[in-house]
Design a protein around this motif. Structure first.
Motif, PDB file in Angstrom:
ATOM      1  N   ARG A  47       0.842  -1.188   0.000  1.00  0.00           N
ATOM      2  CA  ARG A  47       0.000   0.000   0.000  1.00  0.00           C
ATOM      3  C   ARG A  47       0.876   1.236   0.000  1.00  0.00           C
ATOM      4  O   ARG A  47       1.788   1.354   0.788  1.00  0.00           O
ATOM      5  CB  ARG A  47      -0.901   0.038   1.240  1.00  0.00           C
ATOM      6  CG  ARG A  47      -1.830  -1.147   1.380  1.00  0.00           C
ATOM      7  CD  ARG A  47      -2.927  -1.075   0.324  1.00  0.00           C
ATOM      8  NE  ARG A  47      -4.043  -1.953   0.600  1.00  0.00           N
ATOM      9  CZ  ARG A  47      -4.114  -3.226   0.243  1.00  0.00           C
ATOM     10  NH1 ARG A  47      -3.087  -3.799  -0.347  1.00  0.00           N
ATOM     11  NH2 ARG A  47      -5.184  -3.940   0.501  1.00  0.00           N
ATOM     12  N   LYS A  50      -3.612   6.013   0.156  1.00  0.00           N
ATOM     13  CA  LYS A  50      -4.714   6.604  -0.588  1.00  0.00           C
ATOM     14  C   LYS A  50      -5.220   7.869   0.081  1.00  0.00           C
ATOM     15  O   LYS A  50      -5.876   8.679  -0.545  1.00  0.00           O
ATOM     16  CB  LYS A  50      -5.867   5.605  -0.712  1.00  0.00           C
ATOM     17  CG  LYS A  50      -5.558   4.441  -1.610  1.00  0.00           C
ATOM     18  CD  LYS A  50      -6.775   3.586  -1.804  1.00  0.00           C
ATOM     19  CE  LYS A  50      -6.471   2.459  -2.775  1.00  0.00           C
ATOM     20  NZ  LYS A  50      -7.651   1.665  -3.079  1.00  0.00           N
ATOM     21  N   LYS A  65       0.984   9.998   3.546  1.00  0.00           N
ATOM     22  CA  LYS A  65       0.002   9.170   2.849  1.00  0.00           C
ATOM     23  C   LYS A  65      -0.301   7.995   3.767  1.00  0.00           C
ATOM     24  O   LYS A  65       0.607   7.360   4.311  1.00  0.00           O
ATOM     25  CB  LYS A  65       0.547   8.647   1.517  1.00  0.00           C
ATOM     26  CG  LYS A  65       0.712   9.701   0.457  1.00  0.00           C
ATOM     27  CD  LYS A  65      -0.634  10.088  -0.091  1.00  0.00           C
ATOM     28  CE  LYS A  65      -0.491  10.616  -1.500  1.00  0.00           C
ATOM     29  NZ  LYS A  65      -1.756  10.664  -2.179  1.00  0.00           N
ATOM     30  N   SER A  67      -2.754   4.383   4.431  1.00  0.00           N
ATOM     31  CA  SER A  67      -3.618   3.313   3.935  1.00  0.00           C
ATOM     32  C   SER A  67      -3.894   2.344   5.075  1.00  0.00           C
ATOM     33  O   SER A  67      -3.236   2.386   6.109  1.00  0.00           O
ATOM     34  CB  SER A  67      -2.953   2.534   2.800  1.00  0.00           C
ATOM     35  OG  SER A  67      -2.933   3.280   1.626  1.00  0.00           O
TER      36      SER A  67
END
Length: 91
Positions: A47, A50, A65, A67
């Protein structure tokens, strides 16, 4: 809790208390994902984040970031857990 609490005994105790928890996992920890066991670093690399997040830590700004992955601990089968991965974006 920090990595020192990454222990099957601790996870089982907390689960019996029906409590929520966050623990930084050790690299040697294995988690069950899609019926297979994987080391934490391998799952984290799957990952790349998202969810974008900006934060300030000790006066320094970061772009992150985040996830998540739904997993199980081998010591707590059938107990759904979530691993969060956090990546610092290059500035």
């Amino acid at each position: 809790m920090d990595r020192g609490y990454d222990s099957n005994d601790v996870f089982q105790f907390i689960h019996k208390q029906d409590a929520s928890f966050i623990v930084r996992l050790q690299d040697k920890r294995y988690l069950k994902y899609q019926n297979k066991n994987y080391p934490v670093p391998e799952l984290a690399l799957r990952r790349k984040g998202k969810i974008a997040l900006e934060t300030t830590i000790k006066g320094k700004d970061y772009q992150l970031k985040i996830s998540y992955i739904n997993v199980e601990l081998p010591c707590l089968p059938k107990v759904p857990l979530r691993i969060l991965t956090c990546w610092k974006m290059k500035t």
